[in-house]
Every structure is written in C-alpha cells, then in structure tokens.
Scaffold this active site. Sequence first.
Site, PDB file in Angstrom:
ATOM      1  N   MET A  30       0.840  -1.200   0.000  1.00 47.79           N
ATOM      2  CA  MET A  30       0.000   0.000   0.000  1.00 47.79           C
ATOM      3  C   MET A  30       0.880   1.257   0.000  1.00 47.79           C
ATOM      4  O   MET A  30       0.419   2.355   0.339  1.00 47.79           O
ATOM      5  CB  MET A  30      -0.939   0.002   1.205  1.00 47.79           C
ATOM      6  CG  MET A  30      -1.911  -1.191   1.158  1.00 47.79           C
ATOM      7  SD  MET A  30      -3.450  -0.899   2.003  1.00 47.79           S
ATOM      8  CE  MET A  30      -2.895  -0.567   3.646  1.00 47.79           C
ATOM      9  N   HIS A  34       8.966   1.167   3.317  1.00 45.26           N
ATOM     10  CA  HIS A  34      10.067   1.209   4.276  1.00 45.26           C
ATOM     11  C   HIS A  34      10.924  -0.035   4.076  1.00 45.26           C
ATOM     12  O   HIS A  34      10.643  -0.873   3.202  1.00 45.26           O
ATOM     13  CB  HIS A  34       9.537   1.314   5.712  1.00 45.26           C
ATOM     14  CG  HIS A  34       8.485   0.296   6.040  1.00 45.26           C
ATOM     15  ND1 HIS A  34       8.744  -1.056   6.071  1.00 45.26           N
ATOM     16  CD2 HIS A  34       7.165   0.434   6.331  1.00 45.26           C
ATOM     17  CE1 HIS A  34       7.636  -1.701   6.394  1.00 45.26           C
ATOM     18  NE2 HIS A  34       6.657  -0.826   6.538  1.00 45.26           N
ATOM     19  N   HIS A  37       9.272  -3.414   3.453  1.00 39.67           N
ATOM     20  CA  HIS A  37       8.822  -3.680   2.076  1.00 39.67           C
ATOM     21  C   HIS A  37      10.016  -4.028   1.185  1.00 39.67           C
ATOM     22  O   HIS A  37       9.932  -4.917   0.337  1.00 39.67           O
ATOM     23  CB  HIS A  37       8.153  -2.439   1.473  1.00 39.67           C
ATOM     24  CG  HIS A  37       6.899  -2.019   2.165  1.00 39.67           C
ATOM     25  ND1 HIS A  37       6.802  -0.856   2.888  1.00 39.67           N
ATOM     26  CD2 HIS A  37       5.665  -2.591   2.223  1.00 39.67           C
ATOM     27  CE1 HIS A  37       5.574  -0.724   3.363  1.00 39.67           C
ATOM     28  NE2 HIS A  37       4.869  -1.764   2.988  1.00 39.67           N
ATOM     29  N   GLY A 147       4.784 -10.008   4.200  1.00 40.48           N
ATOM     30  CA  GLY A 147       5.502  -9.919   5.471  1.00 40.48           C
ATOM     31  C   GLY A 147       4.814 -10.713   6.577  1.00 40.48           C
ATOM     32  O   GLY A 147       3.583 -10.771   6.636  1.00 40.48           O
ATOM     33  N   GLU A 148       5.618 -11.292   7.440  1.00 41.93           N
ATOM     34  CA  GLU A 148       5.066 -12.038   8.582  1.00 41.93           C
ATOM     35  C   GLU A 148       4.533 -11.113   9.668  1.00 41.93           C
ATOM     36  O   GLU A 148       3.918 -11.569  10.616  1.00 41.93           O
ATOM     37  CB  GLU A 148       6.139 -12.972   9.171  1.00 41.93           C
ATOM     38  CG  GLU A 148       6.413 -14.141   8.257  1.00 41.93           C
ATOM     39  CD  GLU A 148       7.567 -15.011   8.706  1.00 41.93           C
ATOM     40  OE1 GLU A 148       8.258 -14.648   9.687  1.00 41.93           O
ATOM     41  OE2 GLU A 148       7.801 -16.044   8.054  1.00 41.93           O
ATOM     42  N   ASP A 150       2.125  -9.078   9.277  1.00 37.32           N
ATOM     43  CA  ASP A 150       0.682  -9.290   9.133  1.00 37.32           C
ATOM     44  C   ASP A 150       0.469 -10.803   9.051  1.00 37.32           C
ATOM     45  O   ASP A 150       0.177 -11.349   7.979  1.00 37.32           O
ATOM     46  CB  ASP A 150       0.171  -8.593   7.875  1.00 37.32           C
ATOM     47  CG  ASP A 150       0.357  -7.092   7.954  1.00 37.32           C
ATOM     48  OD1 ASP A 150      -0.389  -6.451   8.700  1.00 37.32           O
ATOM     49  OD2 ASP A 150       1.277  -6.573   7.304  1.00 37.32           O
ATOM     50  N   GLN A 153      -2.860 -12.148   7.840  1.00 33.97           N
ATOM     51  CA  GLN A 153      -3.000 -11.866   6.405  1.00 33.97           C
ATOM     52  C   GLN A 153      -2.230 -12.899   5.582  1.00 33.97           C
ATOM     53  O   GLN A 153      -2.727 -13.398   4.568  1.00 33.97           O
ATOM     54  CB  GLN A 153      -2.493 -10.457   6.118  1.00 33.97           C
ATOM     55  CG  GLN A 153      -2.292 -10.163   4.643  1.00 33.97           C
ATOM     56  CD  GLN A 153      -1.952  -8.713   4.374  1.00 33.97           C
ATOM     57  OE1 GLN A 153      -2.815  -7.865   4.410  1.00 33.97           O
ATOM     58  NE2 GLN A 153      -0.689  -8.416   4.092  1.00 33.97           N
ATOM     59  N   SER A 185       6.576  -0.287  10.165  1.00 34.58           N
ATOM     60  CA  SER A 185       5.206  -0.178   9.671  1.00 34.58           C
ATOM     61  C   SER A 185       5.025   1.232   9.129  1.00 34.58           C
ATOM     62  O   SER A 185       5.560   2.194   9.700  1.00 34.58           O
ATOM     63  CB  SER A 185       4.221  -0.396  10.828  1.00 34.58           C
ATOM     64  OG  SER A 185       2.930   0.071  10.464  1.00 34.58           O
ATOM     65  N   ARG A 187       2.494   2.870   9.447  1.00 38.69           N
ATOM     66  CA  ARG A 187       1.716   3.590  10.468  1.00 38.69           C
ATOM     67  C   ARG A 187       2.602   4.148  11.595  1.00 38.69           C
ATOM     68  O   ARG A 187       2.128   4.976  12.370  1.00 38.69           O
ATOM     69  CB  ARG A 187       0.618   2.691  11.042  1.00 38.69           C
ATOM     70  CG  ARG A 187      -0.508   2.427  10.046  1.00 38.69           C
ATOM     71  CD  ARG A 187      -1.668   1.688  10.673  1.00 38.69           C
ATOM     72  NE  ARG A 187      -2.837   1.686   9.796  1.00 38.69           N
ATOM     73  CZ  ARG A 187      -3.165   0.703   8.952  1.00 38.69           C
ATOM     74  NH1 ARG A 187      -2.405  -0.372   8.860  1.00 38.69           N
ATOM     75  NH2 ARG A 187      -4.255   0.786   8.202  1.00 38.69           N
TER      76      ARG A 187
HETATM   77  O1  PAF Z   1      -0.199  -5.708   3.566  1.00 40.05           O
HETATM   78  C1  PAF Z   1      -0.624  -4.794   2.828  1.00 40.05           C
HETATM   79  O2  PAF Z   1       0.028  -3.759   2.609  1.00 40.05           O
HETATM   80  C2  PAF Z   1      -1.992  -4.933   2.183  1.00 40.05           C
HETATM   81  O3  PAF Z   1      -2.888  -5.554   3.035  1.00 40.05           O
HETATM   82  C3  PAF Z   1      -1.956  -5.644   0.820  1.00 40.05           C
HETATM   83  C4  PAF Z   1      -1.474  -7.077   0.944  1.00 40.05           C
HETATM   84  C5  PAF Z   1      -1.036  -4.876  -0.128  1.00 40.05           C
HETATM   85  C6  PAF Z   1      -3.358  -5.667   0.200  1.00 40.05           C
HETATM   86  O4  PAF Z   1      -3.861  -4.384   0.000  1.00 40.05           O
END
Ligand code: PAF
Length: 283
Positions: A30, A34, A37, A147-148, A150, A153, A185, A187
């Site tokens: 998104m 950083h 990513h 990433g772990e 999340d 997710q 993060s 955030r």
């Molecule tokens: O982890 C994220 O940044 C988001 O949830 C993702 C996987 C890009 C989906 O929008």
Amino acid sequence: MRMIREPDELRRLCDEHRRAGRRIGFVPTMGYLHEGHLSLMRRAREAAEVVVVSIFVNPTQFGPSEDLSRYPRDLEGDLAKCASIPVDLVYAPEPASVYPPGFQTVVEVEGLSRGLCGERRPGHFRGVATVVTKLLCLVGPCTAVFGEKDFQQLLVIRQLARDLELPVTVVGAPIVREPDGLALSSRNAYLSPAERASAPCLHRALEEVARAAAAAGRLPASAALAAVERELAGQGVATRIDYVEARDARTLAPRAELLPDGQTLVALAVFFGKTRLIDNLVF
Ligand code: PAF
C-alpha cells in the site's frame, strides 16, 4: 523500471515476460515503503527474473472509522525506493481502475479471517483477499512475497491461493525491526515522539513471554496479556490493548498454553494514542 496505471497494460507486460520464460516475483503493497517492504522485494528478486510491485491503498480493506483518507502516501519516494532494488514494473492504479462501476465480486476466506484482526476490523480480510486475488490474477507471478508482521494476512492469502488453485508460491518474509525492536510499519509515521519512544515495549513483552515459556516449558496463555500489560504500565503514554492472543501458528486455532514448540504464535494489537500497532512472535 516502468510505472503502470492501467490493469490491461500490466497484464500485457506480465504475459510477455511469462511467454519469454521469465519468472515473475510479486510484492503487493500500500506504498509509503520502508525497509520491511524492500526486504520483501529483495526476496522476490532472489526468486524471479522480473519483480513487480503494486502500490495501492486499497479502500475496501479499511473500515468506515479507519485511516483511509489519512493513510500516508509518497509515490515519488516509493518509486525511488523501488528503483534501488531494482524493481521492473510498478503498478500504481487509481481506485476506479481496480473497482470500476458495477464491481460486485468479493473473495472471503472464511475460517482464517475470523478472530484477531478479523474480529476487530470487520470486512478487512474480505477487502485484502479480494484485492490480492485480483492482483495475483493480473500479474500471474510464480512467487508472491508477504511480510510475517501481518501474520493472519499471510495465512489468509496462503489459504486463498490453495483454495482457488492459483499457480503461485506464497512466501512469508520475517519482520524487519528498528534497532530498538519496533516492527517497521507505515503507520509508525503517525506516532508522536513519546509514543514512538514507548512502542518498542511491545516487542520486549513478546520476547519476555517467549523466554518465560522456554524456561518454564509451558505457561498459561494469559501470561502473554500479563506481560504486555506489565510493559505498558510504566510507559506514561495513552495506550489501549485491542488484543493479545495465543494461537497455533499453522491454523490460528486458539491456544490455552504457551509452549516453546516453534508453533506458538502470540499476536497483539495495541493503540498508542490513535495509532493501532500490530506485532507478533512465533516461538
Ligand atoms: O499488507 C498490505 O500492505 C496490504 O494488506 C496488501 C497485501 C497490499 C493488500 O492491500
């Protein structure tokens, strides 16, 4: 490196790469990139000849009272970071290209989306699963890296790839932390200096509980919450625990005990002021 705005163009370029026998590694993001990513992109680079990154603040995974409009954005900075890897294709669509008028399909991973962040953020994983399925279908990667941090997710996406028989290997990459332990993060940018100074206590609490479980052989799951409460008590900033839970790291089934068996996940979400931080540890 090429920047693409439209799905048809992305599909065409990815098709060409696959036809030429080149493997594609994909990292959906998104933006507001950083080092965490960038570590995913490097992992994708190891696995494939072509690296595709998407940058899209996906509106459908934000609840009505969440931070969609103030989510940090910096496309120019993100492109420079992608170029440093290097990334081959950056897909940065407008919301209207991803969700054109009349869009009405959702992907829902039923079991794994319940509990933890799924319970506190209703609809969140439906939004994530839908957009990630769309992106995987467009890009057609051999490998997609998540990433772990999340953790829920990651399991949701593994499950959807398995259930929908998508020909992709979903790879989880370790959490990248600041030297003081705070998980990276986007955030973190919201934290005030005092909140930022206190936030590493989350990782300290997780490590403390993993150490205690290893020493004792087993502990009641409530020890995790107690450790986080202890750490937060001395911080002097406004905090609120959203959840601290022990789960099986493979299935997310709740665990009554913390066992140092390599499959104990302690996951947490804690508000520092208005900013909700998540973190986890598997031990
Ligand atoms: O982890 C994220 O940044 C988001 O949830 C993702 C996987 C890009 C989906 O929008």
